[in-house]
Design a protein around this motif. Structure first.
Motif, PDB file in Angstrom:
ATOM      1  N   GLU B 364       0.765  -1.268  -0.174  1.00  0.00           N
ATOM      2  CA  GLU B 364      -0.009  -0.047  -0.017  1.00  0.00           C
ATOM      3  C   GLU B 364       1.010   1.280   0.043  1.00  0.00           C
ATOM      4  O   GLU B 364       0.642   2.282  -0.657  1.00  0.00           O
ATOM      5  CB  GLU B 364      -0.934  -0.117   1.362  1.00  0.00           C
ATOM      6  N   ARG B 365       1.925   1.162   0.722  1.00  0.00           N
ATOM      7  CA  ARG B 365       2.924   2.349   0.804  1.00  0.00           C
ATOM      8  C   ARG B 365       3.487   2.534  -0.623  1.00  0.00           C
ATOM      9  O   ARG B 365       3.490   4.024  -0.974  1.00  0.00           O
ATOM     10  CB  ARG B 365       3.983   1.866   1.920  1.00  0.00           C
ATOM     11  N   LEU B 366       3.991   1.548  -1.272  1.00  0.00           N
ATOM     12  CA  LEU B 366       4.226   1.734  -2.858  1.00  0.00           C
ATOM     13  C   LEU B 366       3.320   2.355  -3.718  1.00  0.00           C
ATOM     14  O   LEU B 366       3.646   3.267  -4.425  1.00  0.00           O
ATOM     15  CB  LEU B 366       4.981   0.446  -3.327  1.00  0.00           C
ATOM     16  N   GLY B 367       1.937   1.886  -3.291  1.00  0.00           N
ATOM     17  CA  GLY B 367       0.872   2.219  -4.365  1.00  0.00           C
ATOM     18  C   GLY B 367       0.713   3.766  -4.091  1.00  0.00           C
ATOM     19  O   GLY B 367       0.204   4.600  -4.895  1.00  0.00           O
ATOM     20  N   ALA B 368       0.956   4.292  -2.782  1.00  0.00           N
ATOM     21  CA  ALA B 368       0.653   5.722  -2.375  1.00  0.00           C
ATOM     22  C   ALA B 368       1.473   6.749  -3.155  1.00  0.00           C
ATOM     23  O   ALA B 368       1.267   7.877  -3.395  1.00  0.00           O
ATOM     24  CB  ALA B 368       0.968   5.987  -0.930  1.00  0.00           C
ATOM     25  N   LEU B 369       2.725   6.235  -3.671  1.00  0.00           N
ATOM     26  CA  LEU B 369       3.634   6.979  -4.389  1.00  0.00           C
ATOM     27  C   LEU B 369       3.254   7.021  -5.957  1.00  0.00           C
ATOM     28  O   LEU B 369       3.498   7.975  -6.602  1.00  0.00           O
ATOM     29  CB  LEU B 369       5.138   6.435  -4.558  1.00  0.00           C
ATOM     30  N   ASP B 370       2.223   6.326  -6.343  1.00  0.00           N
ATOM     31  CA  ASP B 370       1.793   6.369  -7.574  1.00  0.00           C
ATOM     32  C   ASP B 370       0.574   7.224  -7.730  1.00  0.00           C
ATOM     33  O   ASP B 370      -0.576   6.521  -7.795  1.00  0.00           O
ATOM     34  CB  ASP B 370       1.370   4.730  -8.094  1.00  0.00           C
ATOM     35  N   ARG B 371       0.916   8.429  -7.706  1.00  0.00           N
ATOM     36  CA  ARG B 371      -0.414   9.343  -7.570  1.00  0.00           C
ATOM     37  C   ARG B 371      -1.083   9.247  -8.914  1.00  0.00           C
ATOM     38  O   ARG B 371      -2.483   9.234  -8.754  1.00  0.00           O
ATOM     39  CB  ARG B 371      -0.099  10.910  -7.257  1.00  0.00           C
ATOM     40  N   THR B 372      -0.633   9.632 -10.249  1.00  0.00           N
ATOM     41  CA  THR B 372      -1.174   9.685 -11.263  1.00  0.00           C
ATOM     42  C   THR B 372      -1.927   8.343 -11.821  1.00  0.00           C
ATOM     43  O   THR B 372      -2.799   8.351 -12.282  1.00  0.00           O
ATOM     44  CB  THR B 372      -0.446  10.089 -12.402  1.00  0.00           C
ATOM     45  N   GLY B 373      -1.343   7.363 -11.363  1.00  0.00           N
ATOM     46  CA  GLY B 373      -1.829   5.966 -11.759  1.00  0.00           C
ATOM     47  C   GLY B 373      -2.999   5.725 -10.613  1.00  0.00           C
ATOM     48  O   GLY B 373      -3.577   4.322 -10.677  1.00  0.00           O
ATOM     49  N   GLY B 374      -3.350   6.253  -9.668  1.00  0.00           N
ATOM     50  CA  GLY B 374      -4.395   5.802  -8.619  1.00  0.00           C
ATOM     51  C   GLY B 374      -3.885   4.959  -7.788  1.00  0.00           C
ATOM     52  O   GLY B 374      -4.585   4.044  -7.289  1.00  0.00           O
ATOM     53  N   GLY B 375      -2.353   4.618  -7.401  1.00  0.00           N
ATOM     54  CA  GLY B 375      -2.038   3.418  -6.764  1.00  0.00           C
ATOM     55  C   GLY B 375      -2.042   2.108  -7.259  1.00  0.00           C
ATOM     56  O   GLY B 375      -1.965   1.145  -6.747  1.00  0.00           O
ATOM     57  N   GLU B 376      -2.088   2.059  -8.474  1.00  0.00           N
ATOM     58  CA  GLU B 376      -2.220   0.698  -9.372  1.00  0.00           C
ATOM     59  C   GLU B 376      -1.127  -0.100  -9.041  1.00  0.00           C
ATOM     60  O   GLU B 376      -1.307  -1.179  -9.038  1.00  0.00           O
ATOM     61  CB  GLU B 376      -2.530   1.170 -10.930  1.00  0.00           C
ATOM     62  N   ILE B 377       0.093   0.564  -8.943  1.00  0.00           N
ATOM     63  CA  ILE B 377       1.343  -0.310  -8.869  1.00  0.00           C
ATOM     64  C   ILE B 377       1.217  -0.991  -7.567  1.00  0.00           C
ATOM     65  O   ILE B 377       1.905  -2.129  -7.645  1.00  0.00           O
ATOM     66  CB  ILE B 377       2.589   0.759  -8.854  1.00  0.00           C
TER      67      ILE B 377
END
Lengths: 71, 495
Positions: B364-377
């Motif tokens: 979830e922490r890594l997903g929070a860095l993916d702002r434009t992808g809506g946390g998809e990563i």
């Protein structure tokens, strides 16, 4: 000029709590080994006093000054 | 509340919290200090600036890559620990790794797993507290009394109930194990035994081929080398080789090595900054701070209690290197077999719940860095299945979980730690250049430490804890970059 926030001061205090441990350990005349109520001063500090102080500092000064926006 | 639980889950992975009692047992007050630093590091990170990038900025790739690598190494450390636990309990190593990796991967695949983090943390806390309470009840003494008993030991000796005495175990030595007094050791399964004995002014390496049940007597000053004997049995009431000379020696600890302590502090604090705060930090409300502080205090209290009662019940913990996996097994004490099995099951369940909470929160922490992808990563099943598979395959080879954890934290701190320090967002590209500098130096020093044995002094500390040099270098580049770019218009140089 850098703004020093309350949170930054709290972080510095927490670091100082950590640094104090080895300083107590090297106090002269083996002060750190003096036992109080069955536990040495060094272990009182590292195991009880510093963690409790850290908890108080965290709760009192770490929160953001402004209320975060609701998500 | 939720943010505090996330911070706790991201930081307190089992490889980290199980290292706390291991460090306290192994190093005495030095270990207590590291455990204290582990408990305080996320709180210090919460106090850092951690600016949010402006919303119109391009999404930086660099922090995502660094965090992904750090999370991959953390998962590797935890799966290595799972393999170690399985081997310690007598099961094949791959089973522990496979079961743990499958559990983590399945929860990662489930999109609704994130809200479970607080419940998993609570389950871990309850499951780990029950065995501690039982061990304390069996010892019949409180934590302070337990410390006084341990510190009052004239010597650490094998109890007659120790599995090292009754059945024998694989010592899995990493270095020379020197005997303080004469002792007869038995190889129940036979095998090749390697030893080193002092002869005149020098030493002689000795090798015996033992048949099952055959024994060898080693004198004081003799040492066992890492050897392929599957099991060794020791004599009861003899000094545990490798243990401190007495309880007073353990409680006093070794003289402080200041450069190494600085290395530990920089690695942990900047590792926490990189892991918990860089890029897109969670808001620090009073509830967040209270949960993070309270959780850290509980973990530290558990680690101290578990370490003390473990030494009291099983002084043989000191034998052959103190490793975290030994602390997911119940110490040798007199309890009924069903109760023992239940308590050991609770310990394992607590470790598993902690791992599931940690892996979910890290994703979830890594997903929070993916702002434009809506946390998809953070929800990319292919990516996470790949990360878990690579980490699981790497974990089949036994390594030190604590060293891997430090490596992950050092990399996160060197690459991302400085990003979280500034009170304002840096000009475009500055954080990336600073992070690359820190990461490059961290990699060079880590590689150098494999070739050159870290010695004493500042250079030895830099090799043992490469973040000690890498973080200041990254900070310097960041300060210079901010100062330079603030005086002239900047072209976009984002990575």
């Amino acid at each position: 000029m850098l703004a020093v926030t309350t949170r930054a001061k709290a972080a510095v205090l927490l670091v100082l709590l950590l640094v104090a441990f080895p300083v107590i350990a090297v106090l002269p005349n083996q002060v750190a080994a003096i036992r109080v109520a069955g536990l040495s001063l060094l272990w009182w500090y590292g195991g009880v006093i510093a963690p409790v102080l850290a908890g108080l500092i965290a709760v009192a000064w770490l929160p953001d000054a402004t209320r975060p926006r609701a998500r | 509340m939720m943010s505090g639980a996330r911070v706790l889950a991201v930081w307190f992975a089992p490889a980290l919290w199980l290292s706390m009692p291991a460090l306290i047992v192994e190093r005495g007050p030095d270990g207590l200090w590291i455990a204290l630093a582990l408990a305080l590091a996320p709180l210090i990170a919460l106090g850092a600036g951690s600016p949010r990038p402006a919303s119109d900025e391009a999404e930086p790739v660099f922090p995502v890559i660094v965090l992904l690598v750090a999370i991959g190494v953390l998962l590797w450390a935890n799966l290595t620990l799972a393999g170690d636990v399985a081997a310690w309990l007598g099961a094949p190593r791959w089973q522990g790794v496979a079961v743990t990796a499958a559990g983590g991967c399945l929860l990662t695949a489930w999109r609704g797993g994130a809200p479970l983090v607080p419940a998993l943390l609570l389950a871990a806390a309850l499951a780990l507290s029950a065995p501690l309470a039982e061990v304390a009840r069996a010892a019949g003494v409180g934590p302070i009394g337990a410390w006084a008993r341990v510190a009052g030991q004239t010597a650490f000796r094998f109890p007659s109930t120790s599995p090292w005495v009754t059945d024998g175990r694989d010592p899995r030595l990493r270095g020379l194990l020197v005997f303080e007094e004469e002792q007869r050791i038995i190889a129940p399964d036979g095998g090749r035994l390697l030893a080193r004995t002092p002869e005149g002014g020098g030493v002689t390496d000795v090798e015996w081929m033992l048949t099952p049940g055959q024994s060898v007597t080693l004198r004081a000053g003799d040492g066992l080398r890492p050897n392929p004997v599957p099991r060794l049995r020791f004599e009861p009431d003899k000094r545990v080789p490798g243990a401190p000379a007495s309880g007073i020696d353990w409680a006093a600890g070794a003289p402080a090595d200041w450069p190494r302590r600085a290395g530990v502090l920089v690695t942990l604090v900047f590792g926490a900054l990189g892991l918990c705060r860089a890029g897109a930090p969670w808001p620090t409300t009073r509830a967040t701070a209270a949960v993070a502080a309270g959780g850290g205090l509980l973990v530290l209290a558990w680690a101290q209690g578990w370490a003390l009662y473990s030494i009291l019940a099983s002084p043989d913990l000191f034998l052959g290197g103190i490793t975290p996996e030994r602390f997911l097994a119940l110490p040798a004490m007199r309890v009924d077999e069903p109760v023992r099995a239940a308590l050991e099951g609770l310990l394992l369940a607590g470790g598993m719940a902690g791992f599931l909470a940690s892996s979910t929160a890290l994703r979830e922490r890594l997903g929070a860095l993916d702002r434009t992808g809506g946390g998809e990563i953070g929800r990319d099943l292919g990516l996470w299945a790949g990360v878990f598979t690579i980490a699981a395959l790497a974990s089949l080879w036994p390594l030190d979980a604590w060293s891997l954890t430090l490596c992950a934290l050092g990399a996160a701190g060197s690459g991302l730690g400085t990003t979280a320090l500034g009170s304002t967002a840096a000009p475009p590209g500055v954080d990336t250049v600073a992070g690359l500098t820190g990461l490059a130096l961290f990699g060079i020093l880590t590689a150098a430490a494999q070739v050159l044995a870290p010695g004493d002094g500042l250079l030895g500390a830099m090799l043992a804890y490469p973040a000690l040099a890498a973080v200041p270098a990254a900070c310097l580049v960041s300060v210079l970059g901010r100062a330079t770019t603030s005086h002239r218009p900047v072209r976009s140089i984002r990575a």
